[in-house]
Design a protein around this motif. Structure first.
Motif, PDB file in Angstrom:
ATOM      1  N   TRP A  57      -7.641  -4.751   4.971  1.00  0.00           N
ATOM      2  CA  TRP A  57      -7.240  -4.370   3.614  1.00  0.00           C
ATOM      3  C   TRP A  57      -8.019  -3.202   3.040  1.00  0.00           C
ATOM      4  O   TRP A  57      -7.571  -2.550   2.100  1.00  0.00           O
ATOM      5  CB  TRP A  57      -7.432  -5.568   2.668  1.00  0.00           C
ATOM      6  CG  TRP A  57      -6.526  -6.726   2.929  1.00  0.00           C
ATOM      7  CD1 TRP A  57      -6.469  -7.506   4.045  1.00  0.00           C
ATOM      8  CD2 TRP A  57      -5.541  -7.241   2.040  1.00  0.00           C
ATOM      9  NE1 TRP A  57      -5.524  -8.477   3.897  1.00  0.00           N
ATOM     10  CE2 TRP A  57      -4.940  -8.336   2.665  1.00  0.00           C
ATOM     11  CE3 TRP A  57      -5.127  -6.884   0.756  1.00  0.00           C
ATOM     12  CZ2 TRP A  57      -3.936  -9.087   2.071  1.00  0.00           C
ATOM     13  CZ3 TRP A  57      -4.129  -7.641   0.154  1.00  0.00           C
ATOM     14  CH2 TRP A  57      -3.540  -8.710   0.808  1.00  0.00           C
ATOM     15  N   ASN A  67      -6.774  -8.268  -2.698  1.00  0.00           N
ATOM     16  CA  ASN A  67      -5.544  -7.804  -3.346  1.00  0.00           C
ATOM     17  C   ASN A  67      -5.863  -6.811  -4.462  1.00  0.00           C
ATOM     18  O   ASN A  67      -5.099  -5.881  -4.708  1.00  0.00           O
ATOM     19  CB  ASN A  67      -4.814  -9.032  -3.900  1.00  0.00           C
ATOM     20  CG  ASN A  67      -3.361  -8.750  -4.104  1.00  0.00           C
ATOM     21  OD1 ASN A  67      -2.775  -7.935  -3.397  1.00  0.00           O
ATOM     22  ND2 ASN A  67      -2.771  -9.392  -5.091  1.00  0.00           N
ATOM     23  N   LYS A  74      -7.549  -3.428  -2.612  1.00  0.00           N
ATOM     24  CA  LYS A  74      -6.798  -2.930  -1.455  1.00  0.00           C
ATOM     25  C   LYS A  74      -6.986  -1.415  -1.285  1.00  0.00           C
ATOM     26  O   LYS A  74      -6.792  -0.658  -2.239  1.00  0.00           O
ATOM     27  CB  LYS A  74      -5.330  -3.247  -1.718  1.00  0.00           C
ATOM     28  CG  LYS A  74      -4.429  -3.189  -0.551  1.00  0.00           C
ATOM     29  CD  LYS A  74      -3.093  -3.908  -0.802  1.00  0.00           C
ATOM     30  CE  LYS A  74      -2.586  -3.855  -2.219  1.00  0.00           C
ATOM     31  NZ  LYS A  74      -1.385  -4.624  -2.464  1.00  0.00           N
TER      32      LYS A  74
END
Ligand code: SF4
Length: 245
Positions: free
Chosen positions: A238, A192, A195
């Motif tokens: 990702w 996250n 990314k």
């Protein structure tokens, strides 16, 4: 400047380049799986080697900067770049001037860092003193304490990630797959943060010569290949490129 080691040749430490590696002594982290205990704990002797085998270690108290300068001058035309590793290079107060000297010799510089000093990373990037940055992300930035560092500031780790990703130089992030620091939820939290990044390396652990061997006396610390390949299958969605090494 505390230079704890010089590896004269490497084909693997600077992507696409034949490099030497300068190992700066001392580290502000305490990773149980650290493979450079002699550098993380700077009271150990220094070494000078043709490659990274411990047989080539030469006892010295410290390798002088003059010796490094002479070496780099002599290797012009043979080496494509210089890797500055550690230990943790960004805790050395003379790191900027060391990079300036190396750049004046026209060598591209790669920095290996644990990401704990974002302002140093920013200064080096903004001044054009590094050409590649490889940053370790040990676990979720909010979970560095207590295993990696007791009072680690998560914001510093996150700032370093942002500075590196917003730069225009090549970079990579890397994570060593050790439990309980890494599991699929941790990997997702890291993804996250990174990314869209250029390269993410999931590193297998090799249980030899580590900083805290006692940590590994407990079973089930090491992520197996199936687990790492599962992390990779998630990560590749990702980031631009994910590798296992
Ligand atoms: S940050 Fe790097 S040098 Fe420092 S203890 Fe961890 S693995 Fe070792």
């Amino acid at each position: 400047m505390f230079i704890g080691g010089l590896q004269k040749n490497s084909l693997i430490d600077y992507p696409g380049k034949v490099s030497c590696v300068l190992f700066l002594s001392g580290c502000n982290f305490d990773c149980p799986y650290c493979h450079n205990p002699e550098l993380a704990n700077s009271s150990f002797p220094c070494f000078l080697s043709e490659n990274n085998t411990s047989e080539n270690k030469i006892n010295e108290n410290k390798i002088s900067e003059n010796k490094i300068n002479d070496f780099l001058e002599r290797r012009k035309g043979f080496l494509d770049g210089v890797v500055i590793s550690g230990g943790e290079p960004t805790i050395q107060k003379d790191l900027v001037s060391l990079c300036e000297k190396i750049k004046r010799m026209d060598y591209p510089v790669k920095l290996d860092t644990n990401g704990s000093r974002p302002q140093v990373i920013k200064k080096l990037i903004n001044r054009g003193l590094v050409d590649y940055v490889a940053m370790d992300i040990k676990t979720d930035p909010y979970s560095y304490s207590p295993l990696i560092q007791k009072d680690c500031n998560a914001d510093d780790i996150i700032s370093s990630i942002r500075i590196i990703m917003e730069s225009t130089i090549p970079y990579e992030f890397k994570t060593t797959c050790i439990k309980p620091l890494v599991d699929i939820n941790v990997i997702k939290n890291i993804l996250n943060l990174i990314k869209g990044s250029m390269l993410y390396a999931l590193q297998r652990f090799n249980n030899t010569g580590v900083l805290h061997p006692e940590f590994f006396r407990k079973n089930n610390r090491i992520c197996n290949d199936d687990e790492i390949m599962y992390f990779k299958s998630v990560a590749r969605q990702w980031v631009k490129k994910c590798i296992v090494r």
